[in-house]
Write an enzyme that holds these catalytic residues in place. Structure first.
Site, PDB file in Angstrom:
ATOM      1  N   CYS A   8       0.873  -1.181   0.000  1.00  0.00           N
ATOM      2  CA  CYS A   8       0.000   0.000   0.000  1.00  0.00           C
ATOM      3  C   CYS A   8       0.910   1.231   0.000  1.00  0.00           C
ATOM      4  CB  CYS A   8      -0.971  -0.022   1.184  1.00  0.00           C
ATOM      5  SG  CYS A   8      -0.208  -0.011   2.818  1.00  0.00           S
ATOM      6  N   ARG A  14      -3.489  -0.640   5.284  1.00  0.00           N
ATOM      7  CA  ARG A  14      -4.071  -1.700   4.453  1.00  0.00           C
ATOM      8  C   ARG A  14      -3.164  -2.911   4.256  1.00  0.00           C
ATOM      9  NH1 ARG A  14      -5.182   2.097  -0.482  1.00  0.00           N
ATOM     10  NH2 ARG A  14      -3.215   2.898   0.384  1.00  0.00           N
ATOM     11  N   ASP A 124      -8.510   3.834   1.440  1.00  0.00           N
ATOM     12  CA  ASP A 124      -7.438   3.986   2.430  1.00  0.00           C
ATOM     13  C   ASP A 124      -8.024   4.520   3.733  1.00  0.00           C
ATOM     14  OD1 ASP A 124      -5.183   4.500   3.880  1.00  0.00           O
ATOM     15  OD2 ASP A 124      -4.078   5.370   2.199  1.00  0.00           O
TER      16      ASP A 124
HETATM   17  P1  4NP Z   1      -1.844   2.860   4.035  1.00  0.00           P
HETATM   18  O1  4NP Z   1      -2.417   4.246   4.592  1.00  0.00           O
HETATM   19  O2  4NP Z   1      -1.231   3.157   2.685  1.00  0.00           O
HETATM   20  O3  4NP Z   1      -3.050   1.980   3.920  1.00  0.00           O
HETATM   21  O4  4NP Z   1      -0.851   2.376   5.068  1.00  0.00           O
HETATM   22  C1  4NP Z   1      -1.622   5.383   4.766  1.00  0.00           C
HETATM   23  C2  4NP Z   1      -0.839   5.501   5.898  1.00  0.00           C
HETATM   24  C3  4NP Z   1      -0.075   6.642   6.104  1.00  0.00           C
HETATM   25  C4  4NP Z   1      -0.097   7.656   5.160  1.00  0.00           C
HETATM   26  C5  4NP Z   1      -0.877   7.545   4.014  1.00  0.00           C
HETATM   27  C6  4NP Z   1      -1.641   6.398   3.817  1.00  0.00           C
HETATM   28  N1  4NP Z   1       0.681   8.836   5.371  1.00  0.00           N
HETATM   29  O5  4NP Z   1       0.565   9.785   4.568  1.00  0.00           O
HETATM   30  O6  4NP Z   1       1.450   8.882   6.354  1.00  0.00           O
END
Ligand code: 4NP
Length: 152
Positions: A8, A14, A124
Site C-alpha cells: 500500500c 491496508r 485507504d
Molecule cells: P496505508 O495508509 O497506505 O493503507 O498504510 C496510509 C498511511 C499513512 C499515510 C498515508 C496512507 N501517510 O501519509 O502517512
C-alpha cells in the site's frame, strides 16, 4: 512455496492488515511451510514503526495476531524475492511499475480477487477513517487469494 508481498502507500493500514489476515488463514490451515507473506509501502513515511493503532486493535478484535511487524518501504530486493506483488489501489500499481518496471508482470490489484464486492480499489482508512470497510474487503479478497494460491 508461494511468496506474496502486499503493498500500500504507508505500510501501516491496508497492507499490514492484508498481511496478517493472510497469515492467519495460512496458520489456521497448517500451511506455514507453503507460503511466505510480508508487506511494504511505496513510501517510507513510517519506516520501522508499528502498524496504525486502529489496524492493530481491529485485528485484535478479530482474534488475528498482528506481530512481529515493522513498517518498511518496498525495495528492488523485496520485489525480486516475491512471486506476487499485490497492491491496494491504482496509485500503488502505478508507483510500483514506475519504480520497479522489471517486476510489472508480478503486480496484481487485490480487488481483482473480490470482484463480487464491486470495488476498483481498497479505500485507504488513513483518509476514510473506516477500518472496518477495509477489513471487510481484505478478508474476502484474502480468503479468495488463499484458496487460489493453495492449489499451486
Ligand atoms: P496505508 O495508509 O497506505 O493503507 O498504510 C496510509 C498511511 C499513512 C499515510 C498515508 C496512507 N501517510 O501519509 O502517512
Amino acid at each position: 512455496m508461494v511468496k506474496i508481498v502486499f503493498v500500500c502507500l504507508g505500510n501501516i493500514c491496508r497492507s499490514p492488515m492484508a498481511e496478517f489476515i493472510m497469515k492467519d488463514l495460512i496458520s489456521k490451515a497448517n500451511l506455514n511451510d507453503k507460503f511466505t507473506i510480508c508487506s511494504a509501502g511505496t513510501a517510507g513515511y513510517h519506516d520501522g514503526e508499528d502498524m496504525h493503532y486502529k489496524t492493530k486493535s481491529l485485528l485484535k478484535d478479530k482474534d488475528i495476531i498482528s506481530e512481529p511487524f515493522y513498517s518498511k518501504k518496498l525495495t528492488e530486493k523485496i520485489c525480486k524475492e516475491n512471486d506476487y506483488i499485490i497492491v491496494m489501489d491504482n496509485a500503488n500499481f502505478k508507483d510500483v511499475v514506475k519504480n520497479f518496471p522489471d517486476f510489472k508482470h508480478k503486480i496484481q490489484k487485490i480487488t481483482s480477487y473480490a470482484v463480487e464486492l464491486g470495488y476498483d480499489e481498497v479505500p485507504d482508512p488513513w483518509y476514510s477513517g473506516n477500518f472496518e470497510e477495509t477489513y471487510n474487503i481484505l478478508s474476502i479478497a484474502c480468503l479468495n487469494l488463499f484458496h487460489i494460491f493453495n492449489k499451486y
